[in-house]
Design a protein around this motif. Structure first.
Motif, mmCIF file in Angstrom:
data_model
loop_
_atom_site.group_PDB
_atom_site.id
_atom_site.type_symbol
_atom_site.label_atom_id
_atom_site.label_comp_id
_atom_site.label_asym_id
_atom_site.label_seq_id
_atom_site.Cartn_x
_atom_site.Cartn_y
_atom_site.Cartn_z
ATOM 1 N N ILE A 241 0.865 -1.184 0.000
ATOM 2 C CA ILE A 241 0.000 0.000 0.000
ATOM 3 C C ILE A 241 0.896 1.227 0.000
ATOM 4 C CG2 ILE A 241 -1.735 1.308 1.269
ATOM 5 C CD1 ILE A 241 -2.568 -1.344 2.580
ATOM 6 N N ASP B 155 0.883 5.612 -0.225
ATOM 7 C CA ASP B 155 0.171 6.878 -0.234
ATOM 8 C C ASP B 155 0.726 7.726 -1.378
ATOM 9 O OD1 ASP B 155 -0.084 9.910 0.982
ATOM 10 O OD2 ASP B 155 -1.734 8.589 1.578
ATOM 11 N N TYR B 156 -0.088 8.582 -1.962
ATOM 12 C CA TYR B 156 0.363 9.376 -3.106
ATOM 13 C C TYR B 156 1.584 10.228 -2.746
ATOM 14 C CZ TYR B 156 -1.003 13.998 -1.592
ATOM 15 O OH TYR B 156 -1.051 15.183 -0.929
ATOM 16 N N ALA C 147 -11.809 -0.959 -2.872
ATOM 17 C CA ALA C 147 -12.051 -0.542 -1.487
ATOM 18 C C ALA C 147 -11.765 -1.724 -0.567
ATOM 19 C CB ALA C 147 -13.491 -0.082 -1.312
ATOM 20 N N ASN D 142 -8.456 -1.424 6.357
ATOM 21 C CA ASN D 142 -7.083 -1.539 6.835
ATOM 22 C C ASN D 142 -7.070 -2.148 8.233
ATOM 23 O OD1 ASN D 142 -7.779 0.536 8.592
ATOM 24 N ND2 ASN D 142 -6.546 2.081 7.575
ATOM 25 N N THR E 210 -12.052 2.159 6.032
ATOM 26 C CA THR E 210 -12.166 1.866 4.614
ATOM 27 C C THR E 210 -11.135 2.690 3.847
ATOM 28 O OG1 THR E 210 -14.520 1.416 4.818
ATOM 29 C CG2 THR E 210 -13.706 1.906 2.613
ATOM 30 N N VAL E 211 -10.380 1.993 3.009
ATOM 31 C CA VAL E 211 -9.352 2.630 2.190
ATOM 32 C C VAL E 211 -9.703 2.362 0.735
ATOM 33 C CG1 VAL E 211 -6.896 2.650 1.605
ATOM 34 C CG2 VAL E 211 -7.604 2.251 3.965
ATOM 35 N N GLU E 212 -9.587 3.378 -0.097
ATOM 36 C CA GLU E 212 -9.807 3.215 -1.528
ATOM 37 C C GLU E 212 -8.479 3.394 -2.238
ATOM 38 O OE1 GLU E 212 -12.862 6.068 -2.479
ATOM 39 O OE2 GLU E 212 -14.419 4.579 -2.073
ATOM 40 N N ALA E 213 -8.210 2.529 -3.222
ATOM 41 C CA ALA E 213 -6.928 2.562 -3.911
ATOM 42 C C ALA E 213 -7.097 2.088 -5.344
ATOM 43 C CB ALA E 213 -5.928 1.664 -3.186
ATOM 44 N N LEU F 210 -1.001 -0.941 -4.283
ATOM 45 C CA LEU F 210 -2.301 -0.319 -4.109
ATOM 46 C C LEU F 210 -2.025 1.117 -3.699
ATOM 47 C CD1 LEU F 210 -4.223 -3.123 -2.198
ATOM 48 C CD2 LEU F 210 -4.457 -2.472 -4.597
ATOM 49 N N LYS G 106 -3.252 4.657 -2.642
ATOM 50 C CA LYS G 106 -4.433 5.271 -2.033
ATOM 51 C C LYS G 106 -4.967 6.393 -2.917
ATOM 52 C CE LYS G 106 -2.959 4.367 2.686
ATOM 53 N NZ LYS G 106 -2.616 4.998 3.977
ATOM 54 N N SER H 12 -6.975 9.783 -3.859
ATOM 55 C CA SER H 12 -7.321 11.095 -3.326
ATOM 56 C C SER H 12 -7.350 12.083 -4.483
ATOM 57 C CB SER H 12 -6.297 11.551 -2.280
ATOM 58 O OG SER H 12 -5.067 11.848 -2.905
#
Length: 99
Positions: A5, A7-8, A34, A37, A42-45, A56, A58, A60
């Motif tokens: 996972i 993050d941007y 979705a 974690n 809920t995490v969307e990726a 994956l 994330k 945003s």
């Protein structure tokens, strides 16, 4: 295959380049994955694959902006910290329970 996972904010130029290549016009809702974690949030990726890893990334609004403005020549490796968060492999019994 490793699953990671990201993050941007911690995208490497390689991963960002793969994202832009896979989603040149951005991504649609049906391409977003979705999941929950470890904190049950809920995490969307969106998914992007290399030969040995599934990333994956994330989702945003800032990811969309980063992808739109991506130019590989603007990035230097020294700007990035280690973005890796390993996800434990699912065993076959967990997959059978989901079905």
């Amino acid at each position: 295959m490793k699953r990671i996972i990201v993050d941007y904010k911690k995208l490497t130029p390689e991963i960002l380049g793969l994202l832009v290549e896979k989603y040149p016009d951005g991504y649609d809702d049906d391409q977003v994955i979705a999941f929950k974690n470890a904190k049950n949030e809920t995490v969307e990726a969106v998914e992007v694959k290399t030969e040995d890893t599934i990333y994956l990334v994330k989702v945003s609004t800032r990811l969309e902006s980063t992808m739109a403005n991506f130019d590989e020549d603007d990035y230097e490796d020294s700007e990035f910290t280690d973005p890796i968060v390993d996800i434990p492999e699912k065993d076959d019994t967990e997959e059978d329970e989901d079905k």
